[in-house]
Design a protein around this motif. Structure first.
Motif, PDB file in Angstrom:
ATOM      1  N   SER A 171       0.717  -0.710   0.182  1.00  0.00           N
ATOM      2  CA  SER A 171       0.105   0.170   0.042  1.00  0.00           C
ATOM      3  C   SER A 171       0.992   1.524   0.054  1.00  0.00           C
ATOM      4  N   PRO A 172       0.208   2.020  -0.722  1.00  0.00           N
ATOM      5  CA  PRO A 172       1.084   3.535  -0.541  1.00  0.00           C
ATOM      6  C   PRO A 172       2.088   3.686   0.732  1.00  0.00           C
ATOM      7  N   PRO A 173       1.194   4.148   2.243  1.00  0.00           N
ATOM      8  CA  PRO A 173       1.636   4.112   3.356  1.00  0.00           C
ATOM      9  C   PRO A 173       2.854   3.052   3.573  1.00  0.00           C
ATOM     10  N   VAL A 174       2.904   1.729   3.402  1.00  0.00           N
ATOM     11  CA  VAL A 174       4.143   1.045   3.083  1.00  0.00           C
ATOM     12  C   VAL A 174       4.757   1.234   2.439  1.00  0.00           C
ATOM     13  N   ALA A 175       4.762   1.453   1.602  1.00  0.00           N
ATOM     14  CA  ALA A 175       5.523   1.431   0.841  1.00  0.00           C
ATOM     15  C   ALA A 175       6.814   3.078   1.240  1.00  0.00           C
ATOM     16  N   MET A 176       6.210   4.432   1.634  1.00  0.00           N
ATOM     17  CA  MET A 176       6.697   4.843   2.077  1.00  0.00           C
ATOM     18  C   MET A 176       7.392   4.278   3.365  1.00  0.00           C
ATOM     19  N   ILE A 177       7.438   3.903   4.379  1.00  0.00           N
ATOM     20  CA  ILE A 177       7.847   3.660   5.340  1.00  0.00           C
ATOM     21  C   ILE A 177       8.838   2.858   5.134  1.00  0.00           C
ATOM     22  N   LEU A 178       9.023   1.898   4.235  1.00  0.00           N
ATOM     23  CA  LEU A 178      10.484   0.500   2.813  1.00  0.00           C
ATOM     24  C   LEU A 178      10.696   1.903   2.428  1.00  0.00           C
ATOM     25  N   ASP A 179      10.841   2.717   1.844  1.00  0.00           N
ATOM     26  CA  ASP A 179      11.538   3.714   0.981  1.00  0.00           C
ATOM     27  C   ASP A 179      12.386   4.093   2.307  1.00  0.00           C
ATOM     28  N   SER A 180      11.657   4.270   3.313  1.00  0.00           N
ATOM     29  CA  SER A 180      12.372   5.279   4.274  1.00  0.00           C
ATOM     30  C   SER A 180      13.645   4.478   4.622  1.00  0.00           C
ATOM     31  N   LEU A 181      12.725   3.380   5.436  1.00  0.00           N
ATOM     32  CA  LEU A 181      13.677   2.332   5.707  1.00  0.00           C
ATOM     33  C   LEU A 181      15.041   1.773   5.064  1.00  0.00           C
ATOM     34  N   LEU A 182      14.578   1.506   3.602  1.00  0.00           N
ATOM     35  CA  LEU A 182      15.464   0.950   2.943  1.00  0.00           C
ATOM     36  C   LEU A 182      16.816   2.201   2.834  1.00  0.00           C
ATOM     37  N   GLU A 183      16.754   3.567   2.661  1.00  0.00           N
ATOM     38  CA  GLU A 183      17.560   3.878   2.649  1.00  0.00           C
ATOM     39  C   GLU A 183      18.576   4.623   3.781  1.00  0.00           C
ATOM     40  N   LYS A 184      17.304   3.761   5.005  1.00  0.00           N
ATOM     41  CA  LYS A 184      18.748   4.284   6.070  1.00  0.00           C
ATOM     42  C   LYS A 184      19.342   3.230   6.030  1.00  0.00           C
ATOM     43  N   ALA A 185      19.317   1.894   5.924  1.00  0.00           N
ATOM     44  CA  ALA A 185      19.735   0.555   5.440  1.00  0.00           C
ATOM     45  C   ALA A 185      21.150   1.070   4.911  1.00  0.00           C
ATOM     46  N   GLN A 186      20.600   1.103   3.558  1.00  0.00           N
ATOM     47  CA  GLN A 186      21.730   1.449   2.767  1.00  0.00           C
ATOM     48  C   GLN A 186      22.749   2.661   3.418  1.00  0.00           C
ATOM     49  N   HIS A 187      22.645   3.458   3.957  1.00  0.00           N
ATOM     50  CA  HIS A 187      23.553   4.666   5.177  1.00  0.00           C
ATOM     51  C   HIS A 187      24.230   3.786   5.812  1.00  0.00           C
ATOM     52  N   LEU A 188      23.700   2.419   6.281  1.00  0.00           N
ATOM     53  CA  LEU A 188      24.498   1.859   7.205  1.00  0.00           C
ATOM     54  C   LEU A 188      25.635   0.777   6.620  1.00  0.00           C
ATOM     55  N   THR A 189      24.704   0.552   5.606  1.00  0.00           N
ATOM     56  CA  THR A 189      25.758  -1.113   4.694  1.00  0.00           C
ATOM     57  C   THR A 189      27.159  -0.069   4.502  1.00  0.00           C
ATOM     58  N   GLU A 190      26.594   1.593   3.832  1.00  0.00           N
ATOM     59  CA  GLU A 190      27.729   2.305   3.322  1.00  0.00           C
ATOM     60  C   GLU A 190      29.000   2.374   4.302  1.00  0.00           C
ATOM     61  N   ALA A 191      27.815   2.543   5.734  1.00  0.00           N
ATOM     62  CA  ALA A 191      29.296   3.089   6.889  1.00  0.00           C
ATOM     63  C   ALA A 191      29.558   1.688   6.944  1.00  0.00           C
ATOM     64  N   LEU A 192      29.109   0.456   6.847  1.00  0.00           N
ATOM     65  CA  LEU A 192      30.497  -0.581   7.766  1.00  0.00           C
ATOM     66  C   LEU A 192      31.349  -1.231   6.073  1.00  0.00           C
ATOM     67  N   SER A 193      30.458  -0.864   4.929  1.00  0.00           N
ATOM     68  CA  SER A 193      31.641  -1.002   3.821  1.00  0.00           C
ATOM     69  C   SER A 193      33.079  -0.778   3.750  1.00  0.00           C
ATOM     70  N   LEU A 194      32.586   0.851   4.129  1.00  0.00           N
ATOM     71  CA  LEU A 194      34.182   1.763   4.119  1.00  0.00           C
ATOM     72  C   LEU A 194      35.044   1.344   5.692  1.00  0.00           C
ATOM     73  N   ASP A 195      34.212   1.303   6.445  1.00  0.00           N
ATOM     74  CA  ASP A 195      35.498   0.245   7.442  1.00  0.00           C
ATOM     75  C   ASP A 195      35.862  -0.749   7.489  1.00  0.00           C
ATOM     76  N   ALA A 196      34.871  -1.591   6.218  1.00  0.00           N
ATOM     77  CA  ALA A 196      36.044  -3.143   5.815  1.00  0.00           C
ATOM     78  C   ALA A 196      37.137  -2.540   5.571  1.00  0.00           C
ATOM     79  N   GLU A 197      36.423  -1.957   3.926  1.00  0.00           N
ATOM     80  CA  GLU A 197      37.518  -1.640   3.423  1.00  0.00           C
ATOM     81  C   GLU A 197      39.027  -0.174   3.674  1.00  0.00           C
ATOM     82  N   GLU A 198      38.202   0.426   4.686  1.00  0.00           N
ATOM     83  CA  GLU A 198      40.077   0.544   6.016  1.00  0.00           C
ATOM     84  C   GLU A 198      40.405  -0.245   5.781  1.00  0.00           C
ATOM     85  N   VAL A 199      40.261  -1.126   6.639  1.00  0.00           N
ATOM     86  CA  VAL A 199      41.106  -2.284   7.353  1.00  0.00           C
ATOM     87  C   VAL A 199      41.752  -2.905   6.303  1.00  0.00           C
ATOM     88  N   HIS A 200      41.339  -3.341   5.745  1.00  0.00           N
ATOM     89  CA  HIS A 200      42.297  -3.917   4.450  1.00  0.00           C
ATOM     90  C   HIS A 200      43.161  -3.313   3.674  1.00  0.00           C
TER      91      HIS A 200
END
Length: 101
Positions: free
Chosen positions: A72-101
């Motif tokens: 539904s549109p309300p679910v899609a709106m929250i899901l979009d926000s959730l995916l955006e925040k999850a992507q930011h976290l994934t990018e932060a974790l990815s940067l950390d892994a690159e710095e370690v190697h």
């Protein structure tokens, strides 16, 4: 990544409320399959004790577009926000892994 950054704390603060909102909306909309799907992801994030524990719920979350749900549109709106925040976290974790190697 900031040495003071805690990915589990970020996930609990930023992602858990959105996952909880998705579960509640799915329950109200009687979308039981969606409620089960997001509840499993919510439990995975809530039970995470380190960044590695977040991998499985994030993998499941990334599959949300491919499981055949009609959001539904309300679910899609929250899901979009959730995916955006999850992507930011994934990018932060990815940067950390690159710095370690």
């Amino acid at each position: 990544m900031d040495p003071g950054f805690d990915p589990v704390q970020y996930a609990h603060q930023e992602l858990v409320p959105l996952l909880d909102a998705l579960c509640q909306l799915a329950a109200v909309e009687t979308a039981e399959d969606q409620e089960r799907f997001f509840s499993a992801i919510l439990r995975g994030v809530e039970n995470a004790s380190d960044a590695t524990d977040l991998a499985e719920p994030f993998m499941e979350l990334s599959m949300s577009a491919f499981v055949g749900f009609q959001f539904s549109p309300p679910v899609a709106m929250i899901l979009d926000s959730l995916l955006e925040k999850a992507q930011h976290l994934t990018e932060a974790l990815s940067l950390d892994a690159e710095e370690v190697h």
